[in-house]
Design a protein around this motif. Structure first.
Motif, mmCIF file in Angstrom:
data_model
loop_
_atom_site.group_PDB
_atom_site.id
_atom_site.type_symbol
_atom_site.label_atom_id
_atom_site.label_comp_id
_atom_site.label_asym_id
_atom_site.label_seq_id
_atom_site.Cartn_x
_atom_site.Cartn_y
_atom_site.Cartn_z
ATOM 1 N N ARG A 36 0.849 -1.200 0.000
ATOM 2 C CA ARG A 36 0.000 0.000 0.000
ATOM 3 C C ARG A 36 0.884 1.248 0.000
ATOM 4 N N GLU A 37 1.514 1.500 -1.152
ATOM 5 C CA GLU A 37 2.385 2.663 -1.295
ATOM 6 C C GLU A 37 2.041 3.376 -2.591
ATOM 7 N N ASN A 38 2.448 4.647 -2.665
ATOM 8 C CA ASN A 38 2.243 5.397 -3.901
ATOM 9 C C ASN A 38 3.113 4.859 -5.021
ATOM 10 N N GLY A 39 2.622 4.972 -6.239
ATOM 11 C CA GLY A 39 3.417 4.744 -7.433
ATOM 12 C C GLY A 39 3.969 3.346 -7.575
ATOM 13 N N ALA A 40 5.217 3.276 -8.092
ATOM 14 C CA ALA A 40 5.813 1.992 -8.460
ATOM 15 C C ALA A 40 5.994 1.074 -7.255
ATOM 16 N N ALA A 41 6.292 1.651 -6.073
ATOM 17 C CA ALA A 41 6.483 0.821 -4.880
ATOM 18 C C ALA A 41 5.205 0.034 -4.575
ATOM 19 N N GLY A 42 4.075 0.599 -4.943
ATOM 20 C CA GLY A 42 2.796 -0.054 -4.684
ATOM 21 C C GLY A 42 2.518 -1.223 -5.609
ATOM 22 N N ALA A 43 3.382 -1.450 -6.592
ATOM 23 C CA ALA A 43 3.180 -2.587 -7.500
ATOM 24 C C ALA A 43 3.875 -3.833 -6.979
ATOM 25 N N GLN A 44 4.468 -3.733 -5.770
ATOM 26 C CA GLN A 44 5.138 -4.900 -5.212
ATOM 27 C C GLN A 44 4.166 -5.760 -4.425
ATOM 28 N N VAL A 45 4.488 -7.068 -4.399
ATOM 29 C CA VAL A 45 3.677 -7.967 -3.605
ATOM 30 C C VAL A 45 4.346 -8.125 -2.237
ATOM 31 N N VAL A 46 3.548 -8.065 -1.169
ATOM 32 C CA VAL A 46 4.083 -8.135 0.197
ATOM 33 C C VAL A 46 3.280 -9.165 1.002
ATOM 34 N N PRO A 47 3.822 -9.637 2.127
ATOM 35 C CA PRO A 47 3.080 -10.623 2.928
ATOM 36 C C PRO A 47 1.841 -9.997 3.562
ATOM 37 N N ASP A 48 0.794 -10.821 3.771
ATOM 38 C CA ASP A 48 -0.384 -10.327 4.486
ATOM 39 C C ASP A 48 -0.661 -11.276 5.661
ATOM 40 N N LEU A 49 -1.378 -12.371 5.435
ATOM 41 C CA LEU A 49 -1.561 -13.344 6.511
ATOM 42 C C LEU A 49 -0.280 -14.149 6.718
ATOM 43 N N ALA A 50 0.478 -14.298 5.632
ATOM 44 C CA ALA A 50 1.706 -15.094 5.711
ATOM 45 C C ALA A 50 2.864 -14.245 6.204
ATOM 46 N N THR A 51 3.914 -14.937 6.615
ATOM 47 C CA THR A 51 5.088 -14.227 7.149
ATOM 48 C C THR A 51 5.987 -13.728 6.032
ATOM 49 N N ASP A 52 5.857 -14.330 4.853
ATOM 50 C CA ASP A 52 6.636 -13.856 3.711
ATOM 51 C C ASP A 52 5.795 -14.042 2.451
ATOM 52 N N THR A 53 6.377 -13.748 1.286
ATOM 53 C CA THR A 53 5.584 -13.847 0.056
ATOM 54 C C THR A 53 5.618 -15.259 -0.530
ATOM 55 N N GLY A 54 6.155 -16.209 0.231
ATOM 56 C CA GLY A 54 6.139 -17.596 -0.229
ATOM 57 C C GLY A 54 7.532 -18.129 -0.472
ATOM 58 N N ARG A 55 7.708 -19.394 -0.115
ATOM 59 C CA ARG A 55 9.020 -20.025 -0.318
ATOM 60 C C ARG A 55 8.873 -21.078 -1.410
ATOM 61 N N PRO A 56 9.497 -20.829 -2.595
ATOM 62 C CA PRO A 56 9.335 -21.754 -3.718
ATOM 63 C C PRO A 56 10.293 -22.931 -3.624
ATOM 64 N N SER A 57 9.906 -24.040 -4.224
ATOM 65 C CA SER A 57 10.858 -25.121 -4.430
ATOM 66 C C SER A 57 11.801 -24.676 -5.542
ATOM 67 N N LYS A 58 12.772 -25.488 -5.823
ATOM 68 C CA LYS A 58 13.807 -25.060 -6.759
ATOM 69 C C LYS A 58 13.237 -24.739 -8.148
ATOM 70 N N ASN A 59 12.278 -25.534 -8.599
ATOM 71 C CA ASN A 59 11.727 -25.269 -9.927
ATOM 72 C C ASN A 59 10.401 -24.493 -9.880
ATOM 73 N N ALA A 60 10.098 -23.918 -8.732
ATOM 74 C CA ALA A 60 8.917 -23.057 -8.562
ATOM 75 C C ALA A 60 7.596 -23.803 -8.784
ATOM 76 N N THR A 61 7.571 -25.113 -8.539
ATOM 77 C CA THR A 61 6.309 -25.849 -8.652
ATOM 78 C C THR A 61 5.669 -26.101 -7.287
ATOM 79 N N VAL A 62 6.440 -25.935 -6.207
ATOM 80 C CA VAL A 62 5.884 -26.102 -4.860
ATOM 81 C C VAL A 62 6.096 -24.800 -4.093
ATOM 82 N N TRP A 63 5.003 -24.264 -3.525
ATOM 83 C CA TRP A 63 5.086 -22.994 -2.789
ATOM 84 C C TRP A 63 4.602 -23.217 -1.362
ATOM 85 N N THR A 64 5.410 -22.798 -0.398
ATOM 86 C CA THR A 64 5.085 -23.004 1.015
ATOM 87 C C THR A 64 4.913 -21.658 1.722
#
Lengths: 572, 330
Positions: free
Chosen positions: A86-114
């Motif tokens: 929730r920021e003005n301009g380009a910074a507001g186009a970023q994805v940030v954590p909400d209920l989760a502690t981070d934006t997700g931890r991918p497996s090496k090939n990005a097929t599993v997200w934790t």
């Protein structure tokens, strides 16, 4: 996205306005903030924020909402795994954590997200939010009676294509695991580096199974956000939201939640909304709109009044309006003809037809001109400000049309200043200078939408637009230019019928990237490369301008939504 | 109105002024009405303007479709630059917001569409109305029943909704102004058919028609030689009043976006484009609205004058052509 329905896409287009609706008046540039957002005082808690809207919140079920980034009013009630910054301009186009502690931890090939949930999260009734509730919320969005959301979950989750939802299939989706109350794991059928963006959509809202009332859930959805629904009249025409006392600001870095009460009144005429916001009297002084832009004539009036002009918020949503070619239809099979038309367009008169330079900016790239999309400037067929008819004539001569050319341009008859007759007529006038006679074919809006999205009926040349499901090149380029997404029967969005092995391979390669900045760069480069084929003529990117009441403070407008973020607004 | 029409007698049967032909009598009675004369002048002027549209715009040095981006303030939504919507020597009535197209040129070319479509539609209505009305009046019970019920259906049909539906299904390759005229004509001929039938039934009983029929004339010959001349008065009267109605219908259809297609200008289309600009650029709305108002008013007054001139009872109030003035002098 393999089988997106026309309906879904149309909702997508609507969601653009919803999202826009979900935002309200704002002041884009930060320097504007200082003057408008209450220079004399800091935002304080308290008061009632009134929202004046045209469209009722008919869908208020998190399963059914089609939003970019979780919506505006819905985002006050629904928290999701991730959310938009929730920021003005380009910074507001970023994805940030909400209920989760981070934006997700991918497996090496990005097929599993934790994802791991924050501790101490509670619903409006004080019961704890668990990962099983998020899984259940996603599962119910697969139920036919709760359809309406974006097609990505169905396309990406293993087993998603055949899953019927939890009412018919009690077992649930095996591809979503919840090893404990705070952990949730997603198994995808292909690498998707942009999964964190998807997790901002309202389908990732926790829904307590015990409180699920099916299609009636939208009357009183259980809140996980700072406000709860206390009144929902006439199918979302009037909504009253009050504080959810079990929401804690310490777990939510994004929503400011200054007002004590939010009063949403919809079903209003857009001119009435703008009239009331400009008068700003009584409760309207603390009012915003989350779905109504200023039109050209209203802008002409507002811009003549300094005090009023200071109460206009400006924003940019990732959106492109363009001319689309169907290369299967003659003479558009000839690249020289497509290039000639690219040279001949007069972007100045097109922009004037769209509402002028304050409401539209010239586009020469298919991707929106924003960093998060990986914007890479290019202008392969420079038409300048008002067209290059001489160069266009030259190309037409080379293509064998020495004595000019006669073509048909298909457009919608709706009065939207996007695909409407005004834009088509402006193009007709510009192409005339290059010796191209344009016949206009105006269609009723639904007919137009059906025709351009069917491989069998697609016209040779038509006005089109595309909006982002999230601010990245992926949902912008893949549906339109991935050859494997050409749909012969049913809704087709690859309107240029491009099936280029190198393009398809690059799309797959970028989807594997989990570094979103790196992915953005590659999307930008891919856009530039596809642009050489002149399958589209980018015309303009719209600019959103909205009024807000004179007591409204703390205006934040991100590039993600392009409109004022209602969770940041204060009225005291 | 229809009462008066039904009661009115055709000029051919009006024997109060022996020697004066129907046409001459009509002109004398029309001339006596000042409002009708002024209206006729206005209508003539409008028709002249519509016919001379290319000439007039050539004198001005403009055309109705060329964009002038430099004449609008793009940053302010495209409002015309300069006072009163950019009125000046180059653009006599200013320019259109957002496009900068010349408003005078669009207005006079718009007159061609508005008047042309309305007149053509009236012609279609009159033709169908006469054929159906006379056939119903002269035909046997079954023919009359069939045609009268068909007429009732046409009268009961909502004009706008039917037109909208028909305009939506016809392929867009069909020339639009012709289509609009045809559709208005084909949907709204019911009342004129009813009037013609009523007159035919009255005329049928008159001696000279009865005599013609008894002498073995066929229906066609009776209709052509005996009925049509007598039907001229009510038909002309009603047609004169249909024209302004048709103008407003065309404007409404164009306003709703199903009339003539851009970039062809029409007053209704100008109105729809202008409705959001009423505050920022009022002249843009006032010009087509004013043109429409003046045209419809003039045509209505003229139509009323025509009715008065053809109606002996109304004419007697004017004391023209009834012979009374001459009697008074004598």
């Amino acid at each position: 996205m393999r089988h997106p329905s026309v309906i879904a896409r149309r909702v997508a287009a609507a969601s653009v306005s919803l999202v826009v609706a979900a935002g309200a008046a704002a002041c884009g540039p930060k320097d504007n903030d200082a003057s408008s957002a209450g220079a004399d005082s800091k935002p304080q808690k308290g008061g009632t924020l009134t929202v004046l809207n045209a469209n009722p919140q008919e869908d208020f079920d998190p399963a059914r909402l089609y939003t970019s980034g979780g919506g505006n009013v819905p985002s006050l009630v629904f928290r999701t795994l991730t959310t938009r910054n929730r920021e003005n301009g380009a910074a507001g186009a970023q994805v940030v954590p909400d209920l989760a502690t981070d934006t997700g931890r991918p497996s090496k090939n990005a097929t599993v997200w934790t994802y791991t949930l924050k501790k101490g999260l509670k619903y409006e009734d004080g019961t704890p939010i668990t990962s099983a509730d998020i899984k259940y919320g996603i599962e119910r969005s697969f139920a036919a009676e709760l359809s309406g959301g974006a097609p990505y979950l169905r396309d990406w989750l293993i087993g998603g294509a055949d899953y019927q939802g939890p009412y018919k299939d009690k077992k649930g989706l095996d591809s979503i695991e919840t090893p404990d109350d705070l952990t949730i794991v997603f198994h995808l059928n292909k690498p998707e580096g942009e999964f964190p963006y998807l997790a901002t959509q309202t389908q990732f809202t926790p829904v307590p199974k015990a409180k699920d009332t099916g299609t009636k859930y939208e009357e009183h959805p259980v809140s996980s956000g700072p406000y709860k629904v206390v009144k929902n009249e006439n199918d979302g025409e009037r909504l009253v939201l009050e504080r959810n006392t079990h929401w804690s600001a310490s777990t939510d870095a994004e929503r400011k939640a200054y007002p004590d009460k939010i009063d949403v009144r919809s079903g209003l005429d857009s001119s009435v909304i703008n009239q009331r916001l400009s008068a700003s009297q009584g409760a309207d002084a603390a009012a915003v709109t989350t779905d109504t832009n200023l039109g050209p004539a209203e802008l002409a009036k507002v811009s003549g009044d300094k005090a009023l002009a200071a109460r206009v918020g400006t924003g940019h949503f990732g959106y492109t309006n363009y001319l689309a070619f169907n290369p299967k239809v003659k003479p558009f099979d000839n690249p020289k003809v497509r290039q000639a038309i690219s040279y001949a367009v007069d972007r100045t008169s097109v922009i004037n037809a769209a509402g002028g330079s304050s409401l539209a900016e010239p586009a020469t790239t298919y991707l929106p001109d924003q960093k998060s999309f990986g914007y890479t400037p290019y202008d392969h067929f420079p038409a300048g400000k008002s067209g290059n008819p001489a160069k266009a004539k030259e190309l037409l001569k080379e293509a064998g049309y020495k004595n000019g050319l006669s073509i048909t341009l298909t457009h919608s008859n709706s009065k939207d200043f996007e695909t409407s007759p005004e834009i088509a007529t402006a193009l007709q006038d510009a192409l005339k200078k290059a010796g191209i006679t344009v016949k206009l074919q105006g269609l009723e809006d639904n007919d137009y939408s059906d025709k351009i999205h069917s491989a069998k009926t697609e016209p040779g040349l038509f006005l089109a637009h595309w909006g982002a499901d999230w601010p990245s090149g992926g949902p912008f380029l893949a549906p339109i230019f991935d050859g494997r997404q050409i749909v012969k029967d049913g809704a087709n969005f690859n309107t240029g019928f491009l099936d280029d092995k190198s393009v398809n391979a690059e799309i797959d390669a970028i989807n594997k990237l989990t570094d979103l900045d790196q992915a953005a760069q590659r999307w930008g480069a891919l856009d530039k490369k596809i642009g050489e084929q002149a399958l589209t003529v980018p015309l303009f990117h719209p600019v959103y301008k909205r009024l807000y009441g004179k007591d409204v403070k703390n205006i934040v407008i991100s590039d993600w939504t392009g409109v004022l973020d209602i969770s940041q607004v204060a009225v005291k | 109105m229809s009462e008066a029409l039904v009661a009115s007698q055709a000029p051919g049967t009006d024997s109060s002024v022996p020697g004066a032909s129907g046409a001459r009598q009509f002109w004398r009675r029309l001339r006596a009405q000042r409002a009708a004369l002024v209206a006729a002048g206005v209508v003539a002027l409008l028709v002249l303007i519509a016919l001379a549209a290319p000439l007039l715009t050539a004198i001005e040095g403009q055309d109705p479709t060329t964009y002038h981006p430099s004449l609008v303030d793009s940053a302010r939504g495209g409002v015309p630059v300069g006072p009163l919507g950019g009125i000046g020597g180059d653009h006599w009535l200013g320019v259109e917001p957002q496009t900068g197209r010349d408003l005078f040129a669009r207005l006079v070319y718009g007159a061609r569409v508005s008047l042309g479509v309305a007149l053509a539609a009236t012609l279609v209505q009159v033709l169908i109305g006469i054929v159906v009305g006379v056939a119903a009046g002269l035909g046997n019970r079954w023919v009359d029943q069939l045609l009268s019920r068909a007429t009732d259906v046409i009268v009961a049909m909502p004009l706008m909704i039917m037109s909208l539906a028909l305009l939506a299904i016809v392929p867009s390759s069909f020339p639009r102004p012709v289509l609009v005229a045809l559709i208005i004509g084909l949907v709204a001929w019911g009342s004129i058919a009813k009037i013609v039938r009523a007159h035919t039934l009255t005329l049928k009983e008159l001696d000279y028609v009865a005599a013609a029929r008894l002498s073995g004339w066929g229906a066609w010959r009776v209709a052509r030689r005996e009925l049509l001349p007598a039907l001229a008065a009510p038909v002309i009267t009603y047609a004169a009043l249909l024209v302004p109605t048709n103008i407003t219908v065309e404007a409404a259809l164009s306003f709703l976006g199903v009339g003539v297609k851009p970039p062809t200008p029409s007053w209704g289309q100008m109105l729809t484009a202008a409705d959001i600009w009423y505050q920022a650029a009022p002249q843009y709305l006032l010009l087509p609205a004013g043109a429409l108002f003046v045209t419809v008013l003039a045509l209505t007054v003229l139509g009323d004058g025509v009715r008065t001139a053809l109606d002996p009872r109304a004419a007697s109030r004017l004391r023209i052509g009834t012979g009374r003035r001459r009697e008074a002098k004598a």
